[in-house]
Design a protein around this motif. Structure first.
Motif, PDB file in Angstrom:
ATOM      1  N   CYS B   3       0.823  -1.181  -0.075  1.00 25.12           N
ATOM      2  CA  CYS B   3       0.075  -0.001   0.088  1.00 25.12           C
ATOM      3  C   CYS B   3       0.861   1.244  -0.088  1.00 25.12           C
ATOM      4  O   CYS B   3       0.598   2.194  -0.727  1.00 25.12           O
ATOM      5  N   HIS B  29      -4.536  -3.548  -7.838  1.00 31.68           N
ATOM      6  CA  HIS B  29      -4.504  -3.243  -6.246  1.00 31.68           C
ATOM      7  C   HIS B  29      -5.612  -2.282  -5.767  1.00 31.68           C
ATOM      8  O   HIS B  29      -6.370  -2.602  -4.907  1.00 31.68           O
ATOM      9  N   CYS B  33      -8.258  -3.109  -2.936  1.00 28.86           N
ATOM     10  CA  CYS B  33      -7.795  -2.261  -1.571  1.00 28.86           C
ATOM     11  C   CYS B  33      -8.655  -1.194  -1.415  1.00 28.86           C
ATOM     12  O   CYS B  33      -8.556   0.047  -2.183  1.00 28.86           O
ATOM     13  N   CYS B  36      -6.712   2.555  -0.294  1.00 25.41           N
ATOM     14  CA  CYS B  36      -5.948   2.964  -1.419  1.00 25.41           C
ATOM     15  C   CYS B  36      -6.619   3.769  -2.401  1.00 25.41           C
ATOM     16  O   CYS B  36      -6.761   4.626  -2.994  1.00 25.41           O
TER      17      CYS B  36
END
Ligand SMILES: [Zn+2]
Lengths: 192, 182
Positions: B3, B29, B33, B36
């Motif tokens: 992250c 990602h 996530c 993020c």
């Protein structure tokens, strides 16, 4: 020597004609950036004028095959830095009124998620808040953000205008945006 | 990428200034996530806010005011030729050769101007010009081979001029009235 001087001054007046056209064509664009850099109209006017005058002094060194605005950005960055150096630390100009838009008084509904900011007219209040946020971040970050997000330059072009590496541009831009986001939390939070 | 690494690249991701592989990896990602993704959205929105600022209009006649100020600027004729010669030289020669040529040319000019002291050239102007002749540093090609079409070298710009030198010039041209200490 006399012959050379005559030829040179003929070229000079030709340059002057070309340069006047460039002033006409680019002064508004330059002014817009200058305003966002300085945050007020008086300094924006000074910065724009000085940048063009410096450009004219060194016009012989401008490579005609390159876009004039890229060269001008570079000069503007330098003139801006010079202006900051001269400015007495204590002297802080008060912010101007935000820029008037046609229906500038209207307050936009930023929380309305049916319309993105694309469809919305920026209110005067919001304009001045964003400008205040811009003024509050370090100049290097501010310039990077202005070039990227207002002028739409690529990192390579910004690196050229700010005379630094692309890696530096990347980091300045990211840090600048993060600071702005935090200072404009009220607006950015509402969209989430 | 974790992250922390992702978060450092988010601005460049928004601007599309990463390699294809990086872009792809970050997109994956962000799909997975939430934290993020929130960061990404807030940065993207910040960029959007800026790009929708109104266009700042100058007071009418700014172009006229600029051009009027240009009238009072005298550029010494030799300086003008200089620029031409110098940019030609820079385009055709290796940095080292260009440096030597420039040095030689500078000597010629200095000698010739010293003989009939110019009416147009202020001493400080000459100093400024000399400073402006610094060569941009460029990697040297091995064995003196000139790279065919590398990225054009940085244009020679006034940023090499120290502020102090500028300040010694014609003060009516270079005064920043609004910034002077009262
Ligand atoms: Zn994450």
């Amino acid at each position: 020597m006399e012959l050379i001087e005559t030829a040179a001054s003929a070229a000079l007046s030709e340059d002057r004609r070309i340069f006047d056209e460039l002033v006409q064509r680019y002064h508004k664009q330059a002014y817009n950036i200058a305003y966002r850099m300085t945050g007020n109209h008086a300094d924006a006017e000074d910065l724009t004028q000085e940048a063009f005058i410096r450009a004219f002094r060194f016009f012989a060194q401008y490579k005609r095959e390159l876009p004039f605005d890229s060269w001008l950005y570079k000069i503007m960055s330098n003139v801006f830095v010079d202006m900051l150096r001269r400015r007495p630390k204590a002297q802080i100009r008060s912010l101007d009124q935000p820029i008037a838009t046609e229906d500038g008084e209207a307050v936009i509904e930023i929380a309305d998620d049916s319309a993105g900011p694309e469809e919305q007219l920026m209110s005067r209040e919001m304009d001045s808040r964003i400008q205040a946020a811009l003024n509050s971040i370090p100049e290097d970050f501010r310039l990077a953000v202005i070039y990227a997000d207002i002028e739409g330059l690529s990192y390579e072009e910004i690196a050229d205008a700010m005379n630094c590496s692309i890696g530096t541009v990347r980091s300045r831009l990211h840090r600048g945006r993060k600071l702005l986001r935090d200072r404009l939390k009220y607006y950015t939070a509402q969209m989430q | 990428m974790n992250c922390r690494h992702i978060s450092r690249l988010l601005s460049a991701y928004i601007d599309g200034e990463l390699t294809g592989v990086e872009m792809l990896e970050i997109r994956r990602h962000l799909d997975a996530c939430r934290s993020c993704n929130l960061q990404y959205e807030s940065l993207r929105y910040t960029k959007q806010l800026l790009s929708h600022l109104a266009y700042a209009e100058p007071r009418p006649g700014l172009d006229k005011r600029i051009c009027a100020r240009l009238e009072s600027i005298e550029i010494p004729a030799y300086q003008k030729l200089w620029g031409r010669v110098f940019s030609y030289v820079r385009q055709r020669m290796t940095p080292v050769a260009a440096g030597c040529a420039a040095l030689g040319a500078m000597l010629v000019v200095l000698v010739s101007t010293a003989t009939h002291e110019s009416d147009v050239i202020a001493v400080s102007d000459r100093a400024v010009y000399t400073t402006a002749l610094q060569l941009p540093t460029q990697p040297r090609a091995p064995f003196g081979i000139v790279p065919v079409e590398t990225r054009s070298p940085q244009p020679l710009v006034p940023d090499t001029i120290p502020v102090e030198t500028l300040e010694t010039r014609n003060s009516s041209i270079f005064s920043f009235a609004s910034f002077e200490t009262p």
